[in-house]
Enzyme design. Structure first.
Site, PDB file in Angstrom:
ATOM      1  N   LYS A 165       0.851  -1.185   0.000  1.00  0.00           N
ATOM      2  CA  LYS A 165       0.000   0.000   0.000  1.00  0.00           C
ATOM      3  C   LYS A 165       0.886   1.234   0.000  1.00  0.00           C
ATOM      4  O   LYS A 165       2.016   1.192   0.505  1.00  0.00           O
ATOM      5  CB  LYS A 165      -0.859   0.005   1.264  1.00  0.00           C
ATOM      6  CG  LYS A 165      -2.066   0.909   1.198  1.00  0.00           C
ATOM      7  CD  LYS A 165      -3.260   0.219   0.571  1.00  0.00           C
ATOM      8  CE  LYS A 165      -4.440   1.160   0.455  1.00  0.00           C
ATOM      9  NZ  LYS A 165      -5.583   0.521  -0.192  1.00  0.00           N
ATOM     10  N   GLY A 188     -23.484   4.927   2.921  1.00  0.00           N
ATOM     11  CA  GLY A 188     -22.548   5.394   1.899  1.00  0.00           C
ATOM     12  C   GLY A 188     -23.052   5.064   0.511  1.00  0.00           C
ATOM     13  O   GLY A 188     -23.251   3.890   0.179  1.00  0.00           O
ATOM     14  N   GLY A 208     -21.571   6.105  -2.486  1.00  0.00           N
ATOM     15  CA  GLY A 208     -20.528   6.533  -3.420  1.00  0.00           C
ATOM     16  C   GLY A 208     -20.399   5.556  -4.569  1.00  0.00           C
ATOM     17  O   GLY A 208     -21.364   4.886  -4.955  1.00  0.00           O
ATOM     18  N   VAL A 218     -19.163   2.603  -4.855  1.00  0.00           N
ATOM     19  CA  VAL A 218     -19.551   1.211  -4.608  1.00  0.00           C
ATOM     20  C   VAL A 218     -20.982   1.134  -4.066  1.00  0.00           C
ATOM     21  O   VAL A 218     -21.820   0.380  -4.580  1.00  0.00           O
ATOM     22  CB  VAL A 218     -18.574   0.527  -3.616  1.00  0.00           C
ATOM     23  CG1 VAL A 218     -18.984  -0.922  -3.395  1.00  0.00           C
ATOM     24  CG2 VAL A 218     -17.143   0.595  -4.133  1.00  0.00           C
ATOM     25  N   TYR A 230     -23.666   2.958  -4.125  1.00  0.00           N
ATOM     26  CA  TYR A 230     -24.809   3.233  -5.008  1.00  0.00           C
ATOM     27  C   TYR A 230     -25.054   2.041  -5.954  1.00  0.00           C
ATOM     28  O   TYR A 230     -26.190   1.658  -6.212  1.00  0.00           O
ATOM     29  CB  TYR A 230     -24.562   4.522  -5.816  1.00  0.00           C
ATOM     30  CG  TYR A 230     -25.805   5.007  -6.505  1.00  0.00           C
ATOM     31  CD1 TYR A 230     -26.736   5.778  -5.819  1.00  0.00           C
ATOM     32  CD2 TYR A 230     -26.073   4.665  -7.834  1.00  0.00           C
ATOM     33  CE1 TYR A 230     -27.904   6.212  -6.442  1.00  0.00           C
ATOM     34  CE2 TYR A 230     -27.231   5.091  -8.469  1.00  0.00           C
ATOM     35  CZ  TYR A 230     -28.144   5.865  -7.770  1.00  0.00           C
ATOM     36  OH  TYR A 230     -29.304   6.279  -8.385  1.00  0.00           O
TER      37      TYR A 230
HETATM   38  P1  NAD Z   1     -16.618   6.885  -2.336  1.00  0.00           P
HETATM   39  O1  NAD Z   1     -15.761   7.955  -1.781  1.00  0.00           O
HETATM   40  O2  NAD Z   1     -17.045   6.945  -3.770  1.00  0.00           O
HETATM   41  O3  NAD Z   1     -17.968   6.747  -1.469  1.00  0.00           O
HETATM   42  C1  NAD Z   1     -18.016   6.865  -0.085  1.00  0.00           C
HETATM   43  C2  NAD Z   1     -19.358   7.495   0.259  1.00  0.00           C
HETATM   44  O4  NAD Z   1     -19.507   7.504   1.680  1.00  0.00           O
HETATM   45  C3  NAD Z   1     -19.460   8.952  -0.205  1.00  0.00           C
HETATM   46  O5  NAD Z   1     -20.652   9.138  -0.937  1.00  0.00           O
HETATM   47  C4  NAD Z   1     -19.449   9.739   1.096  1.00  0.00           C
HETATM   48  O6  NAD Z   1     -20.196  10.936   1.030  1.00  0.00           O
HETATM   49  C5  NAD Z   1     -20.070   8.739   2.045  1.00  0.00           C
HETATM   50  N1  NAD Z   1     -19.807   8.996   3.463  1.00  0.00           N
HETATM   51  C6  NAD Z   1     -18.684   9.493   4.035  1.00  0.00           C
HETATM   52  N2  NAD Z   1     -18.842   9.611   5.370  1.00  0.00           N
HETATM   53  C7  NAD Z   1     -20.098   9.148   5.633  1.00  0.00           C
HETATM   54  C8  NAD Z   1     -20.840   8.990   6.832  1.00  0.00           C
HETATM   55  N3  NAD Z   1     -20.356   9.343   8.026  1.00  0.00           N
HETATM   56  N4  NAD Z   1     -22.087   8.469   6.760  1.00  0.00           N
HETATM   57  C9  NAD Z   1     -22.610   8.140   5.557  1.00  0.00           C
HETATM   58  N5  NAD Z   1     -21.954   8.270   4.392  1.00  0.00           N
HETATM   59  C10 NAD Z   1     -20.712   8.764   4.431  1.00  0.00           C
HETATM   60  O7  NAD Z   1     -15.861   5.524  -2.019  1.00  0.00           O
HETATM   61  P2  NAD Z   1     -16.116   4.095  -2.676  1.00  0.00           P
HETATM   62  O8  NAD Z   1     -15.124   3.888  -3.762  1.00  0.00           O
HETATM   63  O9  NAD Z   1     -17.578   3.911  -2.938  1.00  0.00           O
HETATM   64  O10 NAD Z   1     -15.657   3.145  -1.479  1.00  0.00           O
HETATM   65  C11 NAD Z   1     -16.491   2.942  -0.349  1.00  0.00           C
HETATM   66  C12 NAD Z   1     -15.716   2.160   0.704  1.00  0.00           C
HETATM   67  O11 NAD Z   1     -15.344   0.901   0.158  1.00  0.00           O
HETATM   68  C13 NAD Z   1     -14.416   2.825   1.150  1.00  0.00           C
HETATM   69  O12 NAD Z   1     -14.223   2.524   2.516  1.00  0.00           O
HETATM   70  C14 NAD Z   1     -13.350   2.118   0.322  1.00  0.00           C
HETATM   71  O13 NAD Z   1     -12.077   2.120   0.981  1.00  0.00           O
HETATM   72  C15 NAD Z   1     -13.919   0.726   0.227  1.00  0.00           C
HETATM   73  N6  NAD Z   1     -13.485  -0.028  -0.952  1.00  0.00           N
HETATM   74  C16 NAD Z   1     -13.694   0.486  -2.196  1.00  0.00           C
HETATM   75  C17 NAD Z   1     -13.291  -0.246  -3.310  1.00  0.00           C
HETATM   76  C18 NAD Z   1     -13.542   0.273  -4.711  1.00  0.00           C
HETATM   77  O14 NAD Z   1     -13.403  -0.484  -5.664  1.00  0.00           O
HETATM   78  N7  NAD Z   1     -13.921   1.536  -4.871  1.00  0.00           N
HETATM   79  C19 NAD Z   1     -12.673  -1.492  -3.150  1.00  0.00           C
HETATM   80  C20 NAD Z   1     -12.493  -2.007  -1.870  1.00  0.00           C
HETATM   81  C21 NAD Z   1     -12.893  -1.248  -0.772  1.00  0.00           C
END
Ligand code: NAD
Length: 344
Positions: free
Chosen positions: A80, A178, A180, A182, A184
């Protein structure tokens, strides 16, 4: 403190620190293990109050990547990178160009990709200086945004856990924290399967969109835990499962995308004792790194990704069955399986 005495040090093979005065770059890269192959894991670009917090993050996250990659059956070790977001104005392109140069000096023991705060544009900038980068949106084996594949894996795990608990997704209620990249998409899958959604996000626009598209019930961020849902899917931040939130949960299954959901080592056992089935985060959310692995190996194909996603379901089923048989908590079983695969 010497790195070997750091509380988050876990026999990491190497830890690199990079500094460049001109661009303001301050970064750490941790290679936890290359036992199964070159280490891989995203770069996190984040404001840290001090460098110690960034170092702690990179040590813990790289270990997590070893576990995730091993459980997903990938020929990749765990690594990482963390780049400390500079204060004030900075030249993003110059910063990540320099970062790419530094990544190149590691010589392939570490491959980077997107994580929180990074974009495919940044990946393209890094690519100008090193080939040890994936998650690109153009080029021969480009795999693009990993989020939809992560969401696919999360949905499959929710479906499997529901089956194991005798819950039919059609008509079941699922609370999603959340919305975001993932979260949605997880909602899209769940809606299609006939689940009733309860959603929250600090981004009001995302909430509005989910209410309109899926007929979801919207709640305030702090109220999500206590909702009368069958399943809770944390897809926002880490460390959301702690004694306070566990005491509020009505759901009997937890399965979501967020990394490092358990805030303390004991919380997994506490959830188990409450008869809540916790699906270990790094097993559930491996879809993204699976997608990226195809790109690293240079043979990206949707069929290969599909076979690995099926492997994720099989690993989760093994963990759940073992937990039922032995009465042990799922997170402990997953850690044990991952360590055995890494050879530790
Ligand atoms: P993202 O930033 O697109 O979405 C995160 C969402 O969470 C945002 O819409 C944000 O406004 C919301 N959020 C933040 N604080 C909040 C709270 N207190 N209450 C409610 N909502 C809140 O991130 P993502 O890519 O969708 O990833 C989501 C999670 O999954 C992260 O923890 C990330 O590390 C993990 N993850 C993502 C991937 C990937 O492929 N994107 C892979 C493995 C793990």
């Amino acid at each position: 403190m010497a790195i070997f005495e750091h509380p988050s040090f876990d026999k990491h093979e190497s830890v690199h620190s990079f500094y460049d005065e001109k661009t303001g770059l301050k970064a750490f890269v941790a290679v936890h293990s290359t036992h199964l192959g070159p280490s891989a894991g995203g770069t996190r670009f984040w404001h840290y109050k001090n460098a110690n917090l960034a170092l702690r993050d990179v040590l813990r996250l790289s270990r997590g990547m070893s576990y995730k990659n091993a459980m997903a059956g990938l020929n990749l070790g765990g690594g990482k990178a963390v780049v400390i977001k500079p204060e004030g104005n900075f030249d993003r392109e110059a910063l990540f160009t320099k970062f790419g140069e530094f990544i190149n000096t590691i010589g392939g023991a570490y491959y980077t990709a997107e994580d929180v705060g990074m974009t495919t544009d940044d990946m393209r900038t890094i690519r100008t200086k090193t080939k040890f980068v994936a998650g690109l949106d153009e080029g021969d084996a480009a795999s693009g945004d990993p989020s939809p594949v992560t969401a696919d894996g999360v949905f499959r795990c929710i479906r499997l856990a529901a089956n194991k608990r005798g819950i039919k997704l059609k008509g079941a209620s699922v609370s999603v924290q959340g919305l975001g990249h993932v979260g949605y998409t997880v909602c899209k899958f769940l809606h299609k399967a006939g689940a009733k959604l309860i959603v929250t996000d600090i981004n009001k626009q995302a909430v509005k969109q989910a209410v309109n598209a899926f007929g979801a019930k919207a709640v305030m961020p702090d109220d999500i835990y206590a909702q009368p849902a069958d399943i809770f899917s944390p897809c926002a931040l880490g460390a959301v499962l702690n004694p306070t939130t566990a005491s509020q949960l009505k759901a009997s299954i937890i399965a979501g995308a967020a990394n490092n959901q358990l805030s303390t080592p004991n919380i997994g056992k506490e959830l188990h004792d409450k008869d809540i089935l916790y699906c270990p985060d790094y097993v559930v959310n491996a879809g993204g790194i699976i997608n990226i692995a195809g790109e690293i190996e240079g043979n990206y194909s949707p069929d290969w990704v599909e076979s690995k996603l099926q492997g994720v379901e099989q690993s989760l089923e093994q963990i759940i069955d073992h937990s039922i048989k032995t009465g042990r908590n799922t997170d402990a079983i997953a850690d044990e399986m991952a360590r055995a695969r890494i050879g530790r």
